[in-house]
Design a protein around this motif. Structure first.
Motif, PDB file in Angstrom:
ATOM      1  N   LEU A  62       0.837  -1.201   0.000  1.00  0.00           N
ATOM      2  CA  LEU A  62       0.000   0.000   0.000  1.00  0.00           C
ATOM      3  C   LEU A  62       0.873   1.252   0.000  1.00  0.00           C
ATOM      4  N   GLY A  63       1.911   1.244   0.823  1.00  0.00           N
ATOM      5  CA  GLY A  63       2.838   2.374   0.868  1.00  0.00           C
ATOM      6  C   GLY A  63       3.551   2.569  -0.455  1.00  0.00           C
ATOM      7  N   ILE A  64       3.973   1.470  -1.054  1.00  0.00           N
ATOM      8  CA  ILE A  64       4.674   1.523  -2.340  1.00  0.00           C
ATOM      9  C   ILE A  64       3.770   2.089  -3.430  1.00  0.00           C
ATOM     10  N   LEU A  65       2.488   1.803  -3.325  1.00  0.00           N
ATOM     11  CA  LEU A  65       1.532   2.289  -4.331  1.00  0.00           C
ATOM     12  C   LEU A  65       0.940   3.650  -3.972  1.00  0.00           C
ATOM     13  N   GLY A  66       1.584   4.360  -3.050  1.00  0.00           N
ATOM     14  CA  GLY A  66       1.212   5.739  -2.754  1.00  0.00           C
ATOM     15  C   GLY A  66      -0.009   5.910  -1.866  1.00  0.00           C
ATOM     16  N   LEU A  67      -0.439   4.854  -1.210  1.00  0.00           N
ATOM     17  CA  LEU A  67      -1.619   4.923  -0.352  1.00  0.00           C
ATOM     18  C   LEU A  67      -1.204   5.189   1.090  1.00  0.00           C
ATOM     19  N   THR A  68      -0.856   6.424   1.366  1.00  0.00           N
ATOM     20  CA  THR A  68      -0.362   6.810   2.686  1.00  0.00           C
ATOM     21  C   THR A  68      -1.400   6.553   3.772  1.00  0.00           C
ATOM     22  N   GLU A  69      -2.617   6.977   3.533  1.00  0.00           N
ATOM     23  CA  GLU A  69      -3.680   6.762   4.520  1.00  0.00           C
ATOM     24  C   GLU A  69      -4.037   5.278   4.611  1.00  0.00           C
ATOM     25  N   GLY A  70      -4.014   4.591   3.486  1.00  0.00           N
ATOM     26  CA  GLY A  70      -4.259   3.152   3.477  1.00  0.00           C
ATOM     27  C   GLY A  70      -3.211   2.401   4.261  1.00  0.00           C
ATOM     28  N   TYR A  71      -1.972   2.841   4.150  1.00  0.00           N
ATOM     29  CA  TYR A  71      -0.872   2.242   4.902  1.00  0.00           C
ATOM     30  C   TYR A  71      -1.108   2.425   6.402  1.00  0.00           C
ATOM     31  N   LYS A  72      -1.493   3.643   6.790  1.00  0.00           N
ATOM     32  CA  LYS A  72      -1.755   3.924   8.209  1.00  0.00           C
ATOM     33  C   LYS A  72      -2.923   3.083   8.726  1.00  0.00           C
ATOM     34  N   LEU A  73      -3.966   2.968   7.915  1.00  0.00           N
ATOM     35  CA  LEU A  73      -5.109   2.159   8.314  1.00  0.00           C
ATOM     36  C   LEU A  73      -4.687   0.695   8.478  1.00  0.00           C
ATOM     37  N   ALA A  74      -3.863   0.197   7.569  1.00  0.00           N
ATOM     38  CA  ALA A  74      -3.399  -1.194   7.644  1.00  0.00           C
ATOM     39  C   ALA A  74      -2.582  -1.437   8.910  1.00  0.00           C
ATOM     40  N   ILE A  75      -1.779  -0.459   9.308  1.00  0.00           N
ATOM     41  CA  ILE A  75      -1.009  -0.589  10.553  1.00  0.00           C
ATOM     42  C   ILE A  75      -1.972  -0.778  11.723  1.00  0.00           C
ATOM     43  N   GLN A  76      -3.006   0.065  11.784  1.00  0.00           N
ATOM     44  CA  GLN A  76      -3.973  -0.027  12.877  1.00  0.00           C
ATOM     45  C   GLN A  76      -4.770  -1.327  12.794  1.00  0.00           C
ATOM     46  N   GLU A  78      -3.900  -4.169  11.454  1.00  0.00           N
ATOM     47  CA  GLU A  78      -3.034  -5.290  11.842  1.00  0.00           C
ATOM     48  C   GLU A  78      -3.024  -5.446  13.365  1.00  0.00           C
ATOM     49  N   GLU A  79      -2.853  -4.345  14.070  1.00  0.00           N
ATOM     50  CA  GLU A  79      -2.842  -4.387  15.537  1.00  0.00           C
ATOM     51  C   GLU A  79      -4.210  -4.789  16.084  1.00  0.00           C
ATOM     52  N   ASP A  80      -5.260  -4.250  15.476  1.00  0.00           N
ATOM     53  CA  ASP A  80      -6.621  -4.593  15.902  1.00  0.00           C
ATOM     54  C   ASP A  80      -6.889  -6.088  15.746  1.00  0.00           C
ATOM     55  N   LEU A  81      -6.457  -6.660  14.623  1.00  0.00           N
ATOM     56  CA  LEU A  81      -6.669  -8.089  14.402  1.00  0.00           C
ATOM     57  C   LEU A  81      -5.981  -8.928  15.475  1.00  0.00           C
ATOM     58  N   LYS A  82      -4.817  -8.498  15.890  1.00  0.00           N
ATOM     59  CA  LYS A  82      -4.104  -9.212  16.958  1.00  0.00           C
ATOM     60  C   LYS A  82      -4.905  -9.189  18.253  1.00  0.00           C
ATOM     61  N   ASP A  83      -5.718  -8.145  18.409  1.00  0.00           N
ATOM     62  CA  ASP A  83      -6.583  -8.020  19.590  1.00  0.00           C
ATOM     63  C   ASP A  83      -7.993  -8.550  19.309  1.00  0.00           C
ATOM     64  N   ARG A  84      -8.154  -9.256  18.180  1.00  0.00           N
ATOM     65  CA  ARG A  84      -9.428  -9.871  17.783  1.00  0.00           C
ATOM     66  C   ARG A  84     -10.520  -8.831  17.486  1.00  0.00           C
ATOM     67  N   ASN A  85     -10.095  -7.688  16.965  1.00  0.00           N
ATOM     68  CA  ASN A  85     -11.005  -6.599  16.648  1.00  0.00           C
ATOM     69  C   ASN A  85     -11.005  -6.407  15.124  1.00  0.00           C
ATOM     70  N   THR A  86     -12.176  -6.478  14.520  1.00  0.00           N
ATOM     71  CA  THR A  86     -12.275  -6.350  13.060  1.00  0.00           C
ATOM     72  C   THR A  86     -13.036  -5.095  12.620  1.00  0.00           C
ATOM     73  N   LYS A  87     -13.074  -4.086  13.464  1.00  0.00           N
ATOM     74  CA  LYS A  87     -13.875  -2.899  13.145  1.00  0.00           C
ATOM     75  C   LYS A  87     -13.421  -2.160  11.879  1.00  0.00           C
TER      76      LYS A  87
END
Length: 107
Positions: A62-76, A78-87
């Motif tokens: 996502l970052g490579i394809l210029g999706l800065t906000e998408g990259y940030k959302l993916a970071i969050q 990823e962490e949410d999924l580890k906490d079993r949160n799919t919001k």
């Protein structure tokens, strides 16, 4: 989603080397569909830890394809999924569809 995937970063790091650009794009075009499929398979089976691992791989594309906000959302996400949160699932899925459409368009 307001961001649109682009090749700006790839063109920047390639320094105008078209062979490099093609190889880089080929990697993305090869890996992304498999990672997307893996993500959905893990999500469907309820294996959120494995889903998070795939999101980790996808976020760099996502970052490579210029999706800065998408990259940030993916970071969050990823962490949410580890906490079993799919919001953030629906927003992430919109990004995946955008990337998939872009990849098909440039193929």
């Amino acid at each position: 989603m307001s961001e649109i995937p682009n090749l700006d970063y790839i063109k920047e790091i390639s320094g105008g080397n078209e062979d490099f650009e093609k190889k880089f794009l080929n990697i993305i075009q090869t890996e992304f569909p498999k990672e997307k499929q893996d993500y959905f398979s893990f999500l469907e089976s309820g294996d959120l830890e494995e889903s998070a691992k795939v999101v980790h791989k996808i976020k760099h594309k996502l970052g490579i394809l210029g999706l800065t906000e998408g990259y940030k959302l993916a970071i969050q996400y990823e962490e949410d999924l580890k906490d079993r949160n799919t919001k953030l699932k629906n927003q992430f899925h919109e990004i995946l569809e955008s990337v998939e459409g872009f990849i098909l368009k440039i193929a």
